[in-house]
Design a protein around this motif. Structure first.
Motif, PDB file in Angstrom:
ATOM      1  N   GLU A 148      90.422   2.604  78.101  1.00  9.63           N
ATOM      2  CA  GLU A 148      90.462   1.799  76.890  1.00  9.63           C
ATOM      3  C   GLU A 148      90.992   2.618  75.717  1.00  9.63           C
ATOM      4  OE1 GLU A 148      86.395  -0.859  77.517  1.00  9.63           O
ATOM      5  OE2 GLU A 148      86.285   1.131  76.576  1.00  9.63           O
ATOM      6  N   VAL A 149      91.653   1.930  74.786  1.00  6.76           N
ATOM      7  CA  VAL A 149      91.966   2.511  73.487  1.00  6.76           C
ATOM      8  C   VAL A 149      91.066   1.798  72.492  1.00  6.76           C
ATOM      9  CG1 VAL A 149      93.713   2.881  71.720  1.00  6.76           C
ATOM     10  CG2 VAL A 149      94.342   3.014  74.134  1.00  6.76           C
ATOM     11  N   VAL A 150      90.312   2.595  71.726  1.00  7.04           N
ATOM     12  CA  VAL A 150      89.267   2.016  70.883  1.00  7.04           C
ATOM     13  C   VAL A 150      89.442   2.448  69.435  1.00  7.04           C
ATOM     14  CG1 VAL A 150      87.633   1.934  72.811  1.00  7.04           C
ATOM     15  CG2 VAL A 150      87.676   3.942  71.302  1.00  7.04           C
ATOM     16  N   LEU A 151      88.813   1.683  68.560  1.00  5.71           N
ATOM     17  CA  LEU A 151      88.776   2.010  67.141  1.00  5.71           C
ATOM     18  C   LEU A 151      87.340   2.311  66.761  1.00  5.71           C
ATOM     19  CD1 LEU A 151      90.271   2.202  64.412  1.00  5.71           C
ATOM     20  CD2 LEU A 151      89.649  -0.204  64.032  1.00  5.71           C
ATOM     21  N   CYS A 152      87.125   3.514  66.278  1.00  6.54           N
ATOM     22  CA  CYS A 152      85.793   3.949  65.887  1.00  6.54           C
ATOM     23  C   CYS A 152      85.663   3.848  64.359  1.00  6.54           C
ATOM     24  CB  CYS A 152      85.530   5.389  66.323  1.00  6.54           C
ATOM     25  SG  CYS A 152      85.803   5.706  68.084  1.00  6.54           S
ATOM     26  N   THR A 153      84.740   3.026  63.914  1.00  8.55           N
ATOM     27  CA  THR A 153      84.430   2.965  62.487  1.00  8.55           C
ATOM     28  C   THR A 153      83.283   3.929  62.237  1.00  8.55           C
ATOM     29  OG1 THR A 153      85.126   0.658  62.395  1.00  8.55           O
ATOM     30  CG2 THR A 153      83.758   1.474  60.585  1.00  8.55           C
ATOM     31  N   VAL A 154      83.559   4.983  61.483  1.00  5.07           N
ATOM     32  CA  VAL A 154      82.612   6.085  61.356  1.00  5.07           C
ATOM     33  C   VAL A 154      81.821   5.933  60.063  1.00  5.07           C
ATOM     34  CG1 VAL A 154      82.328   8.587  61.394  1.00  5.07           C
ATOM     35  CG2 VAL A 154      84.287   7.540  62.564  1.00  5.07           C
ATOM     36  N   PRO A 155      80.507   5.797  60.143  1.00  6.42           N
ATOM     37  CA  PRO A 155      79.704   5.711  58.915  1.00  6.42           C
ATOM     38  C   PRO A 155      79.758   7.030  58.150  1.00  6.42           C
ATOM     39  CG  PRO A 155      78.283   5.901  60.837  1.00  6.42           C
ATOM     40  CD  PRO A 155      79.666   5.705  61.358  1.00  6.42           C
ATOM     41  N   GLU A 156      79.605   6.935  56.854  1.00  4.96           N
ATOM     42  CA  GLU A 156      79.744   8.119  56.018  1.00  4.96           C
ATOM     43  C   GLU A 156      78.744   9.203  56.386  1.00  4.96           C
ATOM     44  OE1 GLU A 156      80.159   9.209  51.257  1.00  4.96           O
ATOM     45  OE2 GLU A 156      79.957   7.130  51.919  1.00  4.96           O
ATOM     46  N   ASN A 157      77.537   8.806  56.795  1.00 10.50           N
ATOM     47  CA  ASN A 157      76.535   9.818  57.118  1.00 10.50           C
ATOM     48  C   ASN A 157      76.810  10.521  58.448  1.00 10.50           C
ATOM     49  OD1 ASN A 157      75.889   7.873  58.981  1.00 10.50           O
ATOM     50  ND2 ASN A 157      73.866   7.400  58.138  1.00 10.50           N
ATOM     51  N   ALA A 158      77.802  10.019  59.206  1.00 11.87           N
ATOM     52  CA  ALA A 158      78.149  10.646  60.484  1.00 11.87           C
ATOM     53  C   ALA A 158      79.320  11.624  60.347  1.00 11.87           C
ATOM     54  CB  ALA A 158      78.493   9.574  61.515  1.00 11.87           C
ATOM     55  N   ARG A 159      79.883  11.713  59.176  1.00  5.23           N
ATOM     56  CA  ARG A 159      81.034  12.612  58.957  1.00  5.23           C
ATOM     57  C   ARG A 159      80.736  13.556  57.804  1.00  5.23           C
ATOM     58  NH1 ARG A 159      84.040   9.005  55.217  1.00  5.23           N
ATOM     59  NH2 ARG A 159      83.484   6.855  55.701  1.00  5.23           N
ATOM     60  N   ARG A 160      79.782  14.385  58.070  1.00  2.00           N
ATOM     61  CA  ARG A 160      79.348  15.325  57.036  1.00  2.00           C
ATOM     62  C   ARG A 160      80.388  16.430  56.848  1.00  2.00           C
ATOM     63  NH1 ARG A 160      74.826  14.440  60.210  1.00  2.00           N
ATOM     64  NH2 ARG A 160      73.149  13.265  59.188  1.00  2.00           N
ATOM     65  N   ILE A 180      82.123   1.162  67.695  1.00  2.09           N
ATOM     66  CA  ILE A 180      83.329   1.237  68.527  1.00  2.09           C
ATOM     67  C   ILE A 180      83.771  -0.158  68.945  1.00  2.09           C
ATOM     68  CG2 ILE A 180      84.306   2.109  70.681  1.00  2.09           C
ATOM     69  CD1 ILE A 180      82.391   4.468  70.490  1.00  2.09           C
ATOM     70  N   ALA A 181      85.062  -0.449  68.698  1.00  2.00           N
ATOM     71  CA  ALA A 181      85.648  -1.724  69.107  1.00  2.00           C
ATOM     72  C   ALA A 181      86.860  -1.450  69.983  1.00  2.00           C
ATOM     73  CB  ALA A 181      86.061  -2.531  67.878  1.00  2.00           C
ATOM     74  N   VAL A 182      87.005  -2.225  71.040  1.00  2.00           N
ATOM     75  CA  VAL A 182      88.116  -2.034  71.975  1.00  2.00           C
ATOM     76  C   VAL A 182      89.374  -2.682  71.404  1.00  2.00           C
ATOM     77  CG1 VAL A 182      88.988  -2.479  74.297  1.00  2.00           C
ATOM     78  CG2 VAL A 182      86.556  -1.938  73.953  1.00  2.00           C
ATOM     79  N   LEU A 183      90.431  -1.883  71.295  1.00  2.00           N
ATOM     80  CA  LEU A 183      91.724  -2.409  70.864  1.00  2.00           C
ATOM     81  C   LEU A 183      92.502  -2.994  72.038  1.00  2.00           C
ATOM     82  CD1 LEU A 183      92.894   0.476  68.466  1.00  2.00           C
ATOM     83  CD2 LEU A 183      92.108  -1.802  67.800  1.00  2.00           C
ATOM     84  N   ALA A 184      92.508  -2.298  73.163  1.00  2.00           N
ATOM     85  CA  ALA A 184      93.215  -2.767  74.356  1.00  2.00           C
ATOM     86  C   ALA A 184      92.760  -1.957  75.553  1.00  2.00           C
ATOM     87  CB  ALA A 184      94.721  -2.642  74.170  1.00  2.00           C
ATOM     88  N   THR A 185      93.008  -2.501  76.735  1.00  4.89           N
ATOM     89  CA  THR A 185      92.594  -1.869  77.984  1.00  4.89           C
ATOM     90  C   THR A 185      93.765  -1.841  78.959  1.00  4.89           C
ATOM     91  OG1 THR A 185      90.348  -2.713  77.686  1.00  4.89           O
ATOM     92  CG2 THR A 185      90.926  -1.951  79.887  1.00  4.89           C
ATOM     93  N   GLY A 186      93.790  -0.826  79.800  1.00  2.00           N
ATOM     94  CA  GLY A 186      94.795  -0.758  80.849  1.00  2.00           C
ATOM     95  C   GLY A 186      95.813   0.339  80.635  1.00  2.00           C
ATOM     96  N   ASP A 187      96.696   0.471  81.627  1.00  3.30           N
ATOM     97  CA  ASP A 187      97.658   1.569  81.623  1.00  3.30           C
ATOM     98  C   ASP A 187      98.600   1.526  80.428  1.00  3.30           C
ATOM     99  OD1 ASP A 187      96.554   2.494  83.949  1.00  3.30           O
ATOM    100  OD2 ASP A 187      98.098   1.665  85.261  1.00  3.30           O
ATOM    101  N   SER A 188      99.070   0.338  80.067  1.00  2.94           N
ATOM    102  CA  SER A 188     100.026   0.267  78.958  1.00  2.94           C
ATOM    103  C   SER A 188      99.378   0.737  77.661  1.00  2.94           C
ATOM    104  CB  SER A 188     100.569  -1.155  78.806  1.00  2.94           C
ATOM    105  OG  SER A 188      99.524  -2.069  78.524  1.00  2.94           O
ATOM    106  N   ALA A 189      98.086   0.421  77.480  1.00  7.56           N
ATOM    107  CA  ALA A 189      97.383   0.837  76.267  1.00  7.56           C
ATOM    108  C   ALA A 189      97.158   2.344  76.258  1.00  7.56           C
ATOM    109  CB  ALA A 189      96.054   0.099  76.155  1.00  7.56           C
ATOM    110  N   THR A 190      96.680   2.880  77.377  1.00  4.16           N
ATOM    111  CA  THR A 190      96.423   4.323  77.414  1.00  4.16           C
ATOM    112  C   THR A 190      97.721   5.119  77.385  1.00  4.16           C
ATOM    113  OG1 THR A 190      96.259   4.234  79.837  1.00  4.16           O
ATOM    114  CG2 THR A 190      94.198   4.087  78.583  1.00  4.16           C
ATOM    115  N   ASP A 191      98.793   4.557  77.950  1.00  8.58           N
ATOM    116  CA  ASP A 191     100.094   5.227  77.851  1.00  8.58           C
ATOM    117  C   ASP A 191     100.555   5.294  76.397  1.00  8.58           C
ATOM    118  OD1 ASP A 191     100.247   5.718  80.533  1.00  8.58           O
ATOM    119  OD2 ASP A 191     101.695   4.136  80.972  1.00  8.58           O
TER     120      ASP A 191
END
Length: 735
Positions: A148-160, A180-191
């Motif tokens: 999977e290719v994912v998008l991580c939304t990082v809370p401010e307290n997690a990025r000290r 974490i939210a999935v943007l896409a899955t599969g070979d084309s996404a990971t490529d």
């Protein structure tokens, strides 16, 4: 062939340059160290479309290519704005291509400059906690998680924020704690994600190039201002020569990065290896350059009063965020010599072109056909890179085929362009026929044609252009070396002619030649470069003695003695005391040649031996990591040398300003030729110590040959001075 930006790219570069010149002041750069970002500069970049550069047009982006993003990143390197700029440019592209409407808000915030995005370099399925470039300010992180290719939304307290080398917001984040939210899955996404990381290497490499160039500029400016012992320190070769070396390193990084993009666009098999090689090179060049720049500043370079410390720290932080840069040389070797493959980005269009052109390709094909049809085994046995490889009967056949004086119609040649002339040289070298006799014959012929008397043209030029005679060069003397203007061999008026008295050293080919082009002293009452006159001296004349001098390179040169040698005035070239002007009449023959061809031959011979020799852990030597790394390093050096030569040829053909491109090509390639010939000899020892026919003999010869390349044609020290003066603007380092 082209090394210029388009007008549109130049306008874009100027726009980014103006923004960064205005915003990246010393005060604001130091202020940004506190947080790792300058929000006003970030917003300005967004307003100029920086984060839309690589977003496709169908996603409302600018739809520009990787090269266009490199134009931005070179300016980023020049001025050092804080924040993960390359990472955000690429994260925006992935969001646009995979996120769709579901992630429109996040995408808009990134390209609009409200959110900062970055990339995770390792699969978060196995490495959820990792260092993130600009992580202290990264609201979003694009990552891979398994398939999977994912998008991580990082809370401010997690990025000290945490203290780090360059105070640029680097921090370690546990992405498992992010939303974490999935943007896409599969070979084309990971490529696509894999290709994005490859593009990050390209953009980071170009940023390091911009950084290195600016560090050199700062050092050169300081060296022109700072005085020590009563003169500018830039006059000291201990200062100027290392800076000249580093300029070659930085420029090679740029050319290798451009070549990697071009290779991806052209679908070259080795494109993946070139990407890794480019970043490895630029990371190494940037740290070496900034260290040398600090040394130039001396103790002041260690203070925070001067900006150079910022360049030194950022030269390390940008590439090291992904780990040890040496991994990229290993990776390049595995891609070149193994079966490691990778997905590569769609780089789009780019103006840079290394193609030699149809005329040049046709010339190489014609020479190949000629050599195959005319070279006998007896001739080939005589071939050698030195004058001793001259074959008279082949020389005449080349003249009959109009293949000898290619760029000189006045000598009976075709008048081909510089690219075809350069390609012809490579074609002859491929066949092992690279001796200097032809080039010197053309140079001497042009001088006679343009400055010689009718008698000289009838008696000498006609023999040279028919192939019945060749000429050697009588410039150097036992006490002058590369300082040809220090010549002491006298030409003394004698009736209607001249009497030559003196000694010339390194008169290579004099034992084979009929004539020598002689630089003589005719006036001792004026500055040394104004009292010189050129002559053609027949070597069979009474009073001429040719004495052999043998080198360990299997090459013969000569010392020649001239004792009361009489020649007519008609054998004078140009005006009396006008020798320097006469020498310039054939300067267009100099297009900045390199030693790339013998360098490629050396590494290819080493590859051949490594495929035969047993490795230390079983299998063949070429399967061993250490062997692949060393072979790859030598191959990169050869490629960089060829690119420097291409640039010099292009600059000459297009009448570009003289920025010492020719001296850079010659000096850099000769230095690396020796270094790599030595290493390839080591790698394949003890077989390489022998002169067994084939690859071993060539490696053996290359090691010996390479020593001379740093000396003849002007020593590396002379060329370093030329580079420092012409390209860096440093004061003259020679009296």
């Amino acid at each position: 062939m082209n090394f210029d930006l388009t007008e549109e790219q130049e306008m874009m570069r100027e726009s980014f340059a103006r923004l960064l010149d205005d915003s990246c002041t010393p005060e604001r750069l130091r202020k940004a160290e506190e947080s790792g970002i300058d929000r006003e500069t970030w917003a300005g970049l967004a307003e100029l479309g920086a984060f839309m550069l690589r977003v496709p047009e169908d996603a409302d982006g600018l739809g520009l290519g990787t090269f266009d993003a490199c134009v931005l990143m070179e300016e980023v390197g020049r001025k050092l704005p804080f924040g993960p700029i390359a990472e955000t440019v690429l994260a925006a592209r992935v969001l646009a291509m995979l996120g769709g409407e579901a992630f429109a808000d996040q995408f808009s915030a990134v390209v609009g400059g409200e959110s900062v995005a970055s990339l995770a370099f390792h699969d978060i399925a196995t490495n959820p906690k990792q260092f993130i470039a600009g992580g202290a300010n990264a609201d979003l992180v694009v990552a891979r998680r398994g398939d999977e290719v994912v998008l991580c939304t990082v809370p401010e307290n997690a990025r000290r924020p945490e203290p780090n080398l360059a105070s640029d917001g680097l921090t370690e984040i546990d992405l498992a704690a992010a939303d974490i939210a999935v943007l896409a899955t599969g070979d084309s996404a990971t490529d696509l994600f894999t290709a994005t990381l490859e593009e990050w290497k390209i953009l980071t490499s170009m940023a390091l190039v911009g950084l290195g160039r600016q560090a050199l500029k700062l050092a050169a400016e300081y060296a022109c201002e700072r005085k020590q012992f009563g003169q500018e320190i830039g006059k000291f070769q201990a200062i100027s020569h290392p800076l000249a070396d580093q300029l070659c390193e930085v420029d090679c990084g740029k050319l290798l990065t451009w070549k990697a993009i071009r290779s991806i666009a052209d679908g070259a098999d080795d494109a993946g290896a070139q990407v890794s090689a480019a970043l490895w090179w630029s990371a190494k060049a940037a740290v070496g350059t900034t260290s040398q720049a600090i040394q130039t500043f001396g103790g002041y370079g260690l203070t925070t009063e001067y900006d150079i410390y910022l360049y030194s720290l950022r030269a390390r932080s940008w590439p090291l965020v992904a780990g040890d840069p040496e991994q990229w040389l290993t990776e390049a070797g595995d891609r070149q010599y193994g079966d490691e493959a990778t997905a590569l980005p769609d780089v789009g269009e780019l103006p840079i072109e290394f193609d030699i052109g149809e005329e040049a390709r046709a010339m190489m094909d014609e020479i190949d056909s000629f050599m195959e049809a005319n070279v006998t085994s007896e001739m080939r046995e005589k071939f050698h890179y030195s004058w001793e490889g001259w074959v008279p009967e082949l020389h005449k056949k080349l003249i009959d085929a109009k293949l000898l004086f290619l760029s000189s119609p006045e000598l009976g040649g075709r008048g081909v362009g510089p690219y075809a002339k350069s390609a012809a040289r490579r074609a002859f070298e491929k066949h092992g026929y690279s001796n200097p006799a032809a080039g010197v014959a053309e140079m001497v012929g042009l001088m006679i044609s343009r400055a010689g008397s009718d008698e000289l043209k009838d008696e000498v030029l006609s023999r040279i252009t028919s192939g019945d005679a060749i000429a050697s060069l009588g410039y150097s003397e036992p006490g002058s070396g590369s300082d040809v203007f220090a010549a002491q061999t006298r030409a003394i008026p004698d009736g209607n002619g001249w009497r030559i008295e003196g000694t010339k050293m390194w008169t290579s080919g004099a034992n084979l030649s009929d004539y020598v082009l002689m630089l003589t002293r005719t006036n001792t009452e004026v500055p040394k470069h104004k009292g010189l006159t050129m002559f053609i001296v027949p070597l069979k004349t009474k009073g001429v003695t040719v004495q052999p001098v043998h080198t360990f390179q299997d090459e013969r040169t000569n010392v020649t003695f001239y004792d009361n040698v009489h020649i007519p005035d008609s054998y004078r070239l140009g005006e009396v005391d006008g020798g320097v002007k006469t020498m310039s009449l054939a300067l267009e023959l100099e297009h900045g040649g390199s030693f790339a061809n013998p360098m490629f031959a050396t590494v290819e011979s080493a590859e051949e031996l490594c495929a035969q020799l047993e490795g230390p852990a079983g299998g063949k030597l070429i399967e061993a990591t250490h062997a692949r790394r060393r072979l790859m390093r030598a191959r990169i050096d050869a490629e960089a040398s060829l690119l420097l030569e291409y640039r010099a040829t292009w600059a000459s053909a297009e009448k570009k300003p003289n920025m010492a491109y020719g001296p850079m090509a010659k000096m850099f390639s000769s230095e690396r030729f020796l270094e790599d010939a030595r290493d390839m000899l080591d790698l394949t020892a003890p077989l390489s110590l022998t002169k067994r026919e084939g690859a071993a003999a060539l490696l053996n010869q290359s090691y010996r040959h390479a020593h001379g390349t740093r000396i003849y044609g002007g020593t590396s020290q002379v060329h370093r001075s030329m580079i420092a003066e012409r390209a860096l603007g440093l004061p003259r380092t020679r009296a």
